[in-house]
Design an enzyme around this catalytic site. Structure first.
Site, PDB file in Angstrom:
ATOM      1  N   GLU A 223       0.926  -0.868  -0.012  1.00  0.00           N
ATOM      2  CA  GLU A 223       0.140  -0.426   0.510  1.00  0.00           C
ATOM      3  C   GLU A 223       0.939   1.047  -0.234  1.00  0.00           C
ATOM      4  O   GLU A 223       1.736   1.800  -1.035  1.00  0.00           O
ATOM      5  CB  GLU A 223      -0.980  -0.243   0.869  1.00  0.00           C
ATOM      6  CG  GLU A 223      -2.071   0.734   0.750  1.00  0.00           C
ATOM      7  CD  GLU A 223      -3.965  -0.190   1.408  1.00  0.00           C
ATOM      8  OE1 GLU A 223      -4.750   0.745   1.196  1.00  0.00           O
ATOM      9  OE2 GLU A 223      -3.814  -0.772   2.067  1.00  0.00           O
TER      10      GLU A 223
ATOM     11  N   GLU B  83      -2.864   0.224  13.305  1.00  0.00           N
ATOM     12  CA  GLU B  83      -3.430  -0.148  12.693  1.00  0.00           C
ATOM     13  C   GLU B  83      -5.413   0.148  12.792  1.00  0.00           C
ATOM     14  O   GLU B  83      -6.493   1.071  12.920  1.00  0.00           O
ATOM     15  CB  GLU B  83      -3.789  -0.301  10.961  1.00  0.00           C
ATOM     16  CG  GLU B  83      -5.128  -0.575  10.074  1.00  0.00           C
ATOM     17  CD  GLU B  83      -4.922  -1.252   9.225  1.00  0.00           C
ATOM     18  OE1 GLU B  83      -3.482  -2.277   8.931  1.00  0.00           O
ATOM     19  OE2 GLU B  83      -5.199  -0.835   7.414  1.00  0.00           O
TER      20      GLU B  83
HETATM   21  C1  BGC Z   1      -5.885   2.539   4.056  1.00  0.00           C
HETATM   22  C2  BGC Z   1      -5.946   3.632   5.178  1.00  0.00           C
HETATM   23  C3  BGC Z   1      -7.123   4.376   4.843  1.00  0.00           C
HETATM   24  C4  BGC Z   1      -8.228   3.417   3.821  1.00  0.00           C
HETATM   25  C5  BGC Z   1      -9.166   3.485   3.316  1.00  0.00           C
HETATM   26  C6  BGC Z   1      -6.797   1.243   3.985  1.00  0.00           C
HETATM   27  O1  BGC Z   1      -6.517   0.403   3.619  1.00  0.00           O
HETATM   28  O2  BGC Z   1      -4.529   1.226   4.621  1.00  0.00           O
HETATM   29  O3  BGC Z   1      -5.557   3.984   5.616  1.00  0.00           O
HETATM   30  O4  BGC Z   1      -7.457   5.441   4.793  1.00  0.00           O
HETATM   31  O5  BGC Z   1      -7.468   2.042   3.357  1.00  0.00           O
HETATM   32  O6  BGC Z   1      -9.841   2.869   4.053  1.00  0.00           O
END
Ligand code: BGC
Length: 943
Positions: A530, A794
């Site tokens: 990501e 997270e």
């Molecule tokens: C990310 C988040 C992001 C989100 C949106 C995720 O995969 O890690 O931090 O804001 O997607 O929901």
């Protein structure tokens, strides 16, 4: 001159400095006489002149190669005593140090400007020349008109300002292309090596390299890396702009043969980005182009006045080398047997090397990098090494970072060492890699067998605490792996400590995670596939970020990314840069970053220039929202993540959409005002009022409850001022009640959490904020700390020490380095320590600590753009001591809670006797006073 006697205290006299004191009439007086006079009469004397620190140009210390036509200057001031301020300044700029010192200010002399500004001061001299270096210094006058000395010298240089200044070509090497199925096999081409040998016959006066790449590059000169940065030239939408770097290489060149080299790899330009592979997008790599290439030129100015330019062109030589694979997400492979030792130094035979391939210029403009480049920030020695399986060694670096591992190894030629990275361990002690998803995050090093070999990858990074190494023939020493912490920023702008050790660890964890994710863009996380500049995370955390670091240049760069990535119809995207070709990529509370981050740049740094830059886009965004709204209510729309990762409560997307629309309107009004756009100010102010009316009609009940009754609904509406005034306290009380009923725990996600803390403190529920702050049961920050975390997770429950419970966690979507929940730092500084700014730019400071018996003391500081602010408070029984420091050229409103305001003391004196303290308000439980610069100690009794 200031009359000092009324609050004169002998314990504060610095006798060494006393002989410099003068009478107000200017006559010098002798020390014994001075003491006698001090004891008998009210004399006035001047403080030491102000001293000038931290000279910055465009937020940078002595930046090389900027391309801002009218750069902005700043400095901070220090000075003894209280109520010190600047009444004027003079900035002088010269084309050389000699001229600067000789008073020959041939570029600009501002003359004495009667002003108290010390930052955002715009250069007003004649037009700055491409490639020129400038030297500046500043002098200030204090509150009594006494001049400081000149500051130390600072400088900056201009980059190449015109396209015609560039003569190089983008050069690379054809290494083939992907053949297999793009989803099932990785394509990881080798790095390209480029070199050119050139001769210098004359004495060099100055040499400068201007370099960039489509992809990532490392510049080499005569056998060494140039500069201390990584991941150059940075990530942009290369179709819109490509950044370049400027290096002063005068000292690196010599008479005789010289060699310039560049190693180039895919990077963000042509490598894998984000989750594209995971969700099988049309493209999985090569989003901006297929082949990386390098472009640059070296300008040599000789002592005799002549000049020479070495440019990247077909006269260079190109080859492959030791770096066999290099990808940000996937990792790097280095075969040291192919080192081509000496390839970047004189004396190397490059006859077998090829002519480079020329690639077309990108569409994007070449521009100087405006942000903060990635650097090594810390080196970590492994805490321990384990051997969970025979021949598999796991190095524990002690904290969860972003960066790389440096390998130190000795062994036979051809031995292959493999490094895998992870944030936590499996039950068997090996590293857990499931949460990396499709990021291979594996580096390989093949030994050349020549003594001790020390290796670092150049073009990849990982999010990790553990490095799992295979290939050693016997148990390695602990120094076989060193952790290299990398980041775009330094988290050194603040300090925080309190009587709660858990909270102190939390603060360290927040900084660690900010450091790991302020990596070229504010990434969501540094480990999995990501690492994108997710806008929701960035907007919720941006104010916290500014407390922990000087994030001014970093956010300037990111806002340019965000502006570049704005959708044609006005929405800001989910992340920026936005490399994918997907329509409708926006979401409530994510897209609002386009307004919230510029507002914070204004609020924290007083930066109206970036607001001006963003303004047309922000207006378009407001129109997009207006179009999407019905009767001033903006529906959720787009991607709906809602209050992402909330627990047991869901807030509707429409509620979030409308509340953020209201917040945007309010911030737009404030920014319009700051830019002097009065019509827009009125327009956005009335838009805010209309949204507020419609919002409260739809969502706020007569008893002060919200229709949805979730913690997040209260927090957002209260913090965004969307409550009708008469119901706000009731709403806040209901929020408090809900939290109590929930066992003093959150039910909130990314959006609600920090706003719960801010809303509680805003409406008098500090005690409850502290209960949440110190909570250790899930969901809470303390839960991660007591479970051994060194970073912010997270999820509220990313991990527990209980192995059984872990098995039920979503391990593929479980990052241990996500700064979003770290946004409590904003509350820690604004409320815990109580350090805030009343208007923009911390000239009028607020010191309003949330004093509470829930915690014994809090102590901290923040280096704002005007210098260091400190706030310490301590409760011993009912006795409150507040120590405050505010920097020169600022003033502060200090809120002192007290059971008996009339008995508050500053030092040993009753407040009313201290001239430097002005009483603004005296209520029955609080006193509000105004102070100028200096340090103050207030003591009182609280209930
Ligand atoms: C990310 C988040 C992001 C989100 C949106 C995720 O995969 O890690 O931090 O804001 O997607 O929901």
């Amino acid at each position: 001159m200031e009359c000092f006697l009324p609050f004169f205290r002998f314990d504060k006299i610095n006798f060494c400095k006393m002989k410099r004191y003068t009478l107000s009439i200017g006559a010098e007086i002798k020390l014994p006489l001075l003491i006698a006079l001090l004891l008998t009469s009210q004399i006035c004397f001047a403080d030491e002149p102000l001293s000038i620190k931290n000279l910055r140009t465009e937020y940078h210390e002595n930046p090389s190669g900027i391309d801002v036509e009218k750069p902005r200057f700043s400095w901070t001031l220090e000075g003894d005593g209280r109520n010190r301020s600047q009444s004027g300044y003079q900035i002088v700029v010269a084309s050389s140090t000699q001229k600067l010192n000789a008073g020959d200010w041939d570029i600009w002399d501002s003359g004495k400007v009667n002003s108290d500004r010390t930052n955002q001061i715009v250069y007003e001299g004649s037009s700055l020349q491409s490639g020129s270096k400038y030297f500046w210094k500043v002098k200030t006058w204090d509150e009594t008109g006494v001049a400081s000395g000149w500051s130390a010298e600072a400088n900056w240089s201009m980059g190449l300002l015109n396209f015609s200044d560039w003569n190089g070509k983008f050069i690379g090497l054809d290494v083939g292309h992907q053949t297999g199925n793009k989803y099932d096999s990785l394509y990881l081409p080798p790095a390209r090596y480029l070199r050119k040998s050139f001769n210098i016959q004359k004495k060099i006066k100055k040499a400068t390299a201007y370099t960039t790449a489509l992809g990532l590059y490392e510049l080499r000169l005569n056998g060494s890396k140039v500069g201390e940065y990584y991941f150059l030239p940075g990530w942009t939408d290369y179709n819109k702009r490509v950044y370049y770097q400027t290096f002063d290489i005068t000292k690196e060149l010599k008479v005789g043969e010289n060699v310039v080299g560049a190693v180039v790899a895919d990077g963000w330009y042509s490598g894998y980005i984000g989750y594209a592979l995971l969700v099988r997008l049309d493209k999985v790599r090569g989003f901006y182009g297929e082949n990386p290439s390098f472009m640059g030129q070296i300008l040599i100015e000789y002592e005799d006045g002549s000049k020479e330019v070495i440019v990247s062109d077909t006269s260079w030589k190109a080859n492959q080398g030791a770096i066999r694979e290099a990808d940000i997400l996937m990792g790097e492979s280095h075969d040291a047997r192919l080192n081509n030792s000496g390839w970047d130094a004189p004396g190397f035979d490059d006859n077998s090397w090829k002519r480079p391939k020329i690639y077309t210029h990108p569409n994007g403009r070449l521009q100087a990098y405006p942000g903060s480049l990635i650097e090594e920030r810390e080196r970590l020695i492994s805490k321990k090494v384990t051997e969970p399986k025979p021949g598999t060694y796991v190095f524990d670096l002690g904290k969860n970072i972003a960066g790389i591992a440096e390998l130190k190894v000795q062994g036979p030629k051809g031995t292959s060492i493999e490094l895998k990275y992870g944030e936590i361990l499996n039950a068997d002690g090996t590293v857990l890699t499931e949460n990396l998803r499709r990021a291979r995050a594996t580096d390989t090093y093949i030994l050349n067998g020549e003594g001790t070999e020390v290796w670092q990858p150049k073009f990849t990074y990982h999010g990790f605490q553990y490095v799992q190494v295979t290939g050693f023939s016997s148990k390695p020493d602990v120094d076989a792996i060193t952790g290299i912490v990398m980041s775009s920023i330094e988290t050194n702008a603040s300090s925080f400590s309190s009587s709660s050790n858990m909270n102190n660890i939390l603060f360290e964890n927040i900084k660690t995670t900010q450091s790991a994710n302020f990596f070229e863009v504010p990434t969501d996380c540094p480990q999995r596939d990501e690492r994108l500049g997710w806008t929701g995370d960035a907007q919720t955390y941006c104010r916290s970020a500014t407390y922990n670091s000087d994030a001014s240049a970093f956010f300037t760069k990111f806002l340019i990314d965000l502006d570049d990535a704005q959708r044609w119809y006005g929405a800001y995207p989910n992340f920026a840069p936005f490399p994918y070709s997907r329509p409708n990529q926006y979401a409530p509370a994510w897209m609002d970053a386009g307004v919230i981050i510029p507002y914070n740049m204004y609020k924290v740094y007083g930066d109206t220039r970036i607001v001006e830059y963003m303004y047309p886009g922000m207006q378009k965004f407001m129109e997009f929202q207006a179009d999407a709204s019905t009767d001033y209510l903006r529906p959720g729309g787009g991607n709906n993540w809602g209050d992402w990762l909330s627990v047991n409560e869901k807030t509707s997307h429409d509620y979030i959409g409308s509340s953020f629309y209201g917040y945007d309107a309010d911030l737009m009004a404030q920014m319009a005002k700051a830019l002097g756009k009065n019509d827009d100010y009125e327009k956005y102010k009335s838009l805010f009022e209309n949204i507020k009316k419609a919002f409260s009609k739809k969502y706020i009940l007569e008893n002060g409850y919200t229709t949805e009754d979730t913690q997040t609904t209260y927090a957002l509406a209260l913090y965004f001022n969307l409550y009708p005034e008469e119901l706000a306290q009731k709403g806040a009380d209901r929020l408090a009640e809900k939290i109590r009923l929930n066992g003093n725990k959150f039910s909130t996600g990314f959006l609600g959490t920090k706003h719960v803390m801010l809303a509680l403190s805003k409406y008098g529920h500090d005690d409850l904020s502290y209960k949440l702050f110190q909570q250790t049961e899930y969901p809470s920050w303390g839960y991660s700390v007591v479970n051994g975390s060194t970073s912010i997770w997270e999820r509220w429950n990313s991990y527990t020490k209980d192995a059984d419970e872990n098995s039920s966690l979503n391990s593929a979507m479980n990052s241990f380095s996500h700064y979003a929940f770290g946004s409590v730092a904003e509350w820690m500084f604004i409320h815990g320590l109580g350090i805030d700014t009343e208007d923009a730019g911390f000239r009028n400071i607020i010191i309003k600590p949330a004093v509470s018996k829930e915690i014994g003391f809090m102590k901290g500081s923040y280096d704002c753009i005007n210098g260091t602010i400190a706030s310490n408070w301590e409760l011993k029984g009912n006795k409150l001591t507040m120590k405050v420091f505010v920097p020169v050229n600022t003033q502060a409103k200090v809120y002192i809670p007290s059971a008996k305001p009339s008995a508050i003391k500053e030092g040993k004196l009753n407040l009313s006797k201290v001239d430097a303290v002005k009483i603004l308000e005296s209520g029955s439980e609080e006193m509000v006073v105004q102070i100028g610069s200096g340090d103050y100690t207030f003591t009182t009794i609280i209930n």
